[in-house]
Design a protein around this motif. Structure first.
Motif, short mmCIF file in Angstrom:
data_model
loop_
_atom_site.label_atom_id
_atom_site.label_comp_id
_atom_site.label_asym_id
_atom_site.label_seq_id
_atom_site.Cartn_x
_atom_site.Cartn_y
_atom_site.Cartn_z
N ASN A 155 5.15 9.75 7.75
CA ASN A 155 3.80 9.24 7.59
C ASN A 155 3.61 8.72 6.17
O ASN A 155 4.03 9.36 5.21
N HIS A 156 2.95 7.56 6.07
CA HIS A 156 2.75 6.94 4.76
C HIS A 156 1.39 6.27 4.72
O HIS A 156 1.07 5.43 5.57
N ILE A 157 0.56 6.67 3.74
CA ILE A 157 -0.76 6.05 3.53
C ILE A 157 -0.77 5.45 2.13
O ILE A 157 -0.46 6.14 1.15
N THR A 158 -1.11 4.18 2.04
CA THR A 158 -1.11 3.52 0.73
C THR A 158 -2.31 3.99 -0.09
O THR A 158 -3.32 4.42 0.46
N PRO A 159 -2.25 3.90 -1.42
CA PRO A 159 -3.34 4.39 -2.28
C PRO A 159 -4.64 3.62 -2.08
O PRO A 159 -4.65 2.49 -1.58
N LEU A 160 -5.73 4.24 -2.52
CA LEU A 160 -7.04 3.61 -2.42
C LEU A 160 -7.11 2.32 -3.24
O LEU A 160 -7.60 1.30 -2.76
N LYS A 161 -6.62 2.34 -4.46
CA LYS A 161 -6.66 1.17 -5.32
C LYS A 161 -5.56 0.18 -4.93
O LYS A 161 -4.39 0.55 -4.84
N ARG A 162 -5.96 -1.07 -4.73
CA ARG A 162 -4.96 -2.09 -4.38
C ARG A 162 -3.93 -2.26 -5.49
O ARG A 162 -2.77 -2.59 -5.21
N SER A 163 -4.34 -2.05 -6.73
CA SER A 163 -3.40 -2.19 -7.85
C SER A 163 -2.28 -1.16 -7.79
O SER A 163 -1.23 -1.35 -8.40
N PHE A 182 -0.88 -0.29 -4.88
CA PHE A 182 -0.23 -0.46 -3.57
C PHE A 182 1.29 -0.45 -3.71
O PHE A 182 1.86 -1.13 -4.56
N THR A 183 1.94 0.31 -2.84
CA THR A 183 3.40 0.33 -2.80
C THR A 183 3.87 0.80 -1.43
O THR A 183 3.22 1.65 -0.80
N LEU A 184 4.97 0.23 -1.00
CA LEU A 184 5.65 0.69 0.21
C LEU A 184 6.93 1.44 -0.13
O LEU A 184 7.76 1.70 0.74
N ALA A 185 7.11 1.80 -1.41
CA ALA A 185 8.35 2.43 -1.86
C ALA A 185 8.70 3.69 -1.07
O ALA A 185 9.86 3.85 -0.66
#
Length: 373
Positions: A167-175, A177-180
């Motif tokens: 499971n992976h949820i990206t951070p709230l801030k777009r700055s 953002f990562t799919l690492a």
């Protein structure tokens, strides 16, 4: 008849309220009802403040509105429903299908035109199983995590004998953002497919970073992740994605050709999911006035009918492929075909709804895709 519209705002879809209104008015014009009704409207922010929506509706009803059309979620509809019971008037909700209702059965004076977002999630999971996948990584934005596809995806996978292994949820801030984390996991587990749900600019971030992180991986996405309004702006990530959608510009349906040409003659891109909801509201009013039980309309997405048991619309869901537009090198939809499992997945979705109604479950209150900066 006096018709009032509740119109929300969104920074990722800044023309949303205008598109709903234009779709509604053009729909009335198409069926010969232009100028036959008095139309008024009011803004409701991001449709998250139920008390504000209540006040707007109360004033409209006191001013003589016969029907109120609102882009709100089922939770808000239930909150304001007593107004419509008391006045004997009708509420027509424009709904993405990304929320679940809390009420059982139906509301006596409310109807819902739905884009069936969660049904799309179940249909595309079935497609992934047909393709031979049993293990999945789930990824979504912080925003999308607060809507029901984040439950429907794993529920559908487990029901079919599969497993969510990451499971992976990206951070709230777009700055940030990562799919690492997703990329690192998939390097070791190449047989894992990806289930994703992102909206608007968050979908753009997902597609953009996918090119360097999960290119070559099999990816399955929901309806709004493959919304053509945004796809046409997003560079192709190098890999086709599978999707299930409620509607597409490219549906080979006569009514769709009329809708697309009519709306895009106003402005390029005016034919979209929000103007579609407005257009369908006009068609329902033509057929049912203010009583829509068992009404069937010929929509740009095919036959759409009102289920009298829950008063949500039902319609075909389409499988599609997100691929490259050779003219722009951005994304587009192709291979749009009716799903053969729509009705089965609709039945199982009802089980998902009943389960979530039986437990304590949080959700965002705003209507889907309605965001402030």
């Amino acid at each position: 008849m006096k018709i009032a519209l509740l119109l929300p705002k969104s920074v990722i879809y800044p023309s949303m309220s205008f598109d709903i209104m234009d779709g509604f008015k053009q729909g009335l014009k198409h069926i010969g009802l232009e100028g036959k009704h008095e139309i008024v409207s009011a803004g409701i922010g991001v449709a998250a403040k139920h008390e504000e929506i209540y006040e707007r509706c109360e004033q409209f009803l006191l001013d003589g509105a016969d029907i109120i059309i609102g882009y709100i979620n089922p939770l808000a509809a239930e909150f304001i429903h007593s107004l419509f019971e008391s006045s004997g008037k009708t509420l027509l909700v424009l709904d993405t299908g990304y929320h679940f209702p809390n009420f059982h059965g139906r509301l006596s004076n409310a109807y819902f035109i739905s884009l069936q977002g969660c049904l799309c999630a179940r249909v595309v999971v079935n497609k992934a199983f047909e393709d031979g996948y049993r293990k999945f990584a789930f990824t979504c934005s912080f925003y999308d995590a607060g809507y029901r596809p984040s439950y429907v995806y794993p529920a559908a996978v487990e029901e079919k004998g599969g497993e969510i292994v990451f499971n992976h949820i990206t951070p709230l801030k777009r700055s940030d953002f990562t799919l690492a984390p997703l990329y690192n996991y998939l390097q070791e587990q190449r047989e894992t497919a990806v289930l994703a749900t992102f909206c608007g600019d968050m979908a753009e971030d997902f597609f953009t970073e996918s090119k360097d992180t999960i290119s070559g991986q099999k990816v399955y996405v929901t309806g709004f992740t493959s919304d053509e309004t945004w796809l046409s702006k997003i560079p192709y990530p190098g890999t086709d994605f599978s999707s299930a959608v409620a509607w597409s510009h490219h549906l080979n349906i006569h009514q769709n050709e009329i809708f697309v040409s009519t709306m895009n003659s106003i402005k390029d891109g005016k034919a979209n999911l929000f103007s579609l909801l407005g257009w369908e509201a006009a068609l329902f009013i033509e057929k049912g006035n203010t009583d829509f039980d068992n009404v069937i309309i010929d929509s740009p997405r095919g036959k759409v009918w009102m289920n009298p048991e829950n008063r949500f619309t039902e319609a075909q869901v389409y499988l599609a492929t997100v691929t490259q537009d050779q003219n722009t090198e951005n994304c587009m939809l192709k291979d749009i075909e009716p799903s053969s499992v729509t009705e089965y997945e609709r039945e199982t979705l009802n089980n998902d709804i009943k389960f979530v109604q039986s437990i304590e479950a949080n959700t965002w209150l705003n209507a889907y895709a309605c965001l402030e900066s």
